[in-house]
Design an enzyme around this catalytic site. Sequence first.
Site, PDB file in Angstrom:
ATOM      1  N   HIS A  22       1.058  -1.068   0.162  1.00  0.00           N
ATOM      2  CA  HIS A  22      -0.170  -0.014   0.144  1.00  0.00           C
ATOM      3  C   HIS A  22       0.780   1.334   0.049  1.00  0.00           C
ATOM      4  CE1 HIS A  22      -3.419   2.622   1.691  1.00  0.00           C
ATOM      5  NE2 HIS A  22      -3.775   2.195   0.644  1.00  0.00           N
TER       6      HIS A  22
ATOM      7  N   LYS B 250       3.386   4.234  -1.035  1.00  0.00           N
ATOM      8  CA  LYS B 250       3.288   5.243  -2.354  1.00  0.00           C
ATOM      9  C   LYS B 250       4.638   6.115  -2.287  1.00  0.00           C
ATOM     10  CE  LYS B 250      -1.320   4.661  -2.068  1.00  0.00           C
ATOM     11  NZ  LYS B 250      -2.096   3.942  -0.901  1.00  0.00           N
TER      12      LYS B 250
ATOM     13  N   ASP C  74      17.223   9.275  -8.357  1.00  0.00           N
ATOM     14  CA  ASP C  74      18.770   9.596  -8.086  1.00  0.00           C
ATOM     15  C   ASP C  74      19.155   9.823  -6.993  1.00  0.00           C
ATOM     16  OD1 ASP C  74      19.039   9.192 -10.964  1.00  0.00           O
ATOM     17  OD2 ASP C  74      18.831  11.731 -11.138  1.00  0.00           O
TER      18      ASP C  74
ATOM     19  N   HIS D  12      -9.259  10.892   0.663  1.00  0.00           N
ATOM     20  CA  HIS D  12      -8.319   9.956   0.596  1.00  0.00           C
ATOM     21  C   HIS D  12      -7.106  10.312   1.474  1.00  0.00           C
ATOM     22  CE1 HIS D  12      -5.657   7.083  -1.634  1.00  0.00           C
ATOM     23  NE2 HIS D  12      -6.653   6.183  -1.435  1.00  0.00           N
TER      24      HIS D  12
ATOM     25  N   LYS E 240      -4.278  10.916   4.415  1.00  0.00           N
ATOM     26  CA  LYS E 240      -3.593  10.277   5.682  1.00  0.00           C
ATOM     27  C   LYS E 240      -2.574  11.325   6.094  1.00  0.00           C
ATOM     28  CE  LYS E 240      -4.245   6.856   2.166  1.00  0.00           C
ATOM     29  NZ  LYS E 240      -5.783   6.667   2.232  1.00  0.00           N
TER      30      LYS E 240
ATOM     31  N   ASP F  93       0.522  20.453  17.618  1.00  0.00           N
ATOM     32  CA  ASP F  93       0.946  21.639  17.937  1.00  0.00           C
ATOM     33  C   ASP F  93       1.796  22.202  17.011  1.00  0.00           C
ATOM     34  OD1 ASP F  93       0.110  20.926  20.601  1.00  0.00           O
ATOM     35  OD2 ASP F  93       2.186  20.286  21.338  1.00  0.00           O
TER      36      ASP F  93
END
Length: 419
Positions: free
Chosen positions: A113, A115, A120, A296, A298, A303
Amino acid sequence: MSFSWQEGNRIRLLENGEAFFPRVFEAIGEARKEVLIETFILFDDKVGKALQEVLIAAARRGVRVEISLDGYGSAELTLEFLRELTEAGVKVHFFDPRSKVLGMRTNLFRRLHRKLVVIDVERAFIGGINFSADHLGDFGPEAKQDYAVEVEGPVVSDMHRAALLMLANGAQPKKRWWRRVRATAPARAQNSGHKGDARALLVVRDNVNHRNDIEEHYLKAIRSANFRLMIANAYFFPGYRLLRELRNAARRGVKVTLIMQGQPDMPIAKMAARMLYNYLLRDGVQVYEYCQRPLHGKVALVDHEWSTVGSSNLDPLSLSLNLEANLVIRDHAFNQHLYERLQQLAAEHCKSISLEKMVQGYFWRAPLVFLIFHFLRHFPAIAGVLPAHSPKLKPFRLPDELPAEAAKSVLHEPEKTTS
């Protein structure tokens, strides 16, 4: 696969595909030595074709290009799409590719899952955005609201190491150390020194040595909160420990704000999250539902300094089964920018959820909430044995190199996937 805090990074927030895709494609176009990509979903749509184009161009000019796809999330890819990549020299890998059994998928759990894009060993991208057109506003009402970051600085080397280890051991950390090391020769960073003022830490979860790392960082941050805490998360159904710490933070005077899905791509996500609202609202947690389109993201902040952006939802799949990667960031400027973006989202495109509304009919919903909560609490242990298998990263080969039936293992009929 543990990493340490790295000083001197420059981190840029990228909101939605409109900001993310151009930066990634530009960076790949400038690659000189290496492009490593991990993604849950790659579709053969306009975004997928644009990625394919820049990857093929990079491979043809001599850049090492390797892309790891999830065998469930990217099962809709056509053979022709994959053929064009591999014939240009792009190495394609599938995580746990499996054929259907009696029309049913057997690779539902323990997904790749993450991404992650590393170029380089100088620039990297991490977040929740897949390579699909539904992350663009012109996709329509189902276009997703999401976040990623572009990263330069020393932490890129850790992201590079994580990507190499995935390729080297097929996501099986128990392999012998010499097999892990010899599988790839790391490219050397040209500009991995000080780039900015952000401290950053790459945190991954796997199913062997780092099963709870992302959740533990969330817990530590929530416990340290003094005055504000914001979480925007697409699939919200965490365990009791995290729920308790959110409630405790609100009780000690922290302004706790949750932004949840109000128009989800999967209706069960909204239903599951709503089961928890009463528990949180009665102790002062503020809950908003984003209603403009599916959420979608996350992301979270605490603070004035702590933030995180990554692939991990706060649900049983992400916290207990999937391979995930989050970047934890300590930087006042980034934290403030993310806070302003989330505040604007809550003010302009969300509806506030009141305790009065949630307690209506709660007396008959309470037993159902109790049963479902405790079922999902133990769901990872159940899913761990059904189906019982060890997911692996496998190189894709064209069907003329494989028996016909084996070639079908990475190509399934289209089905809706969540990410």
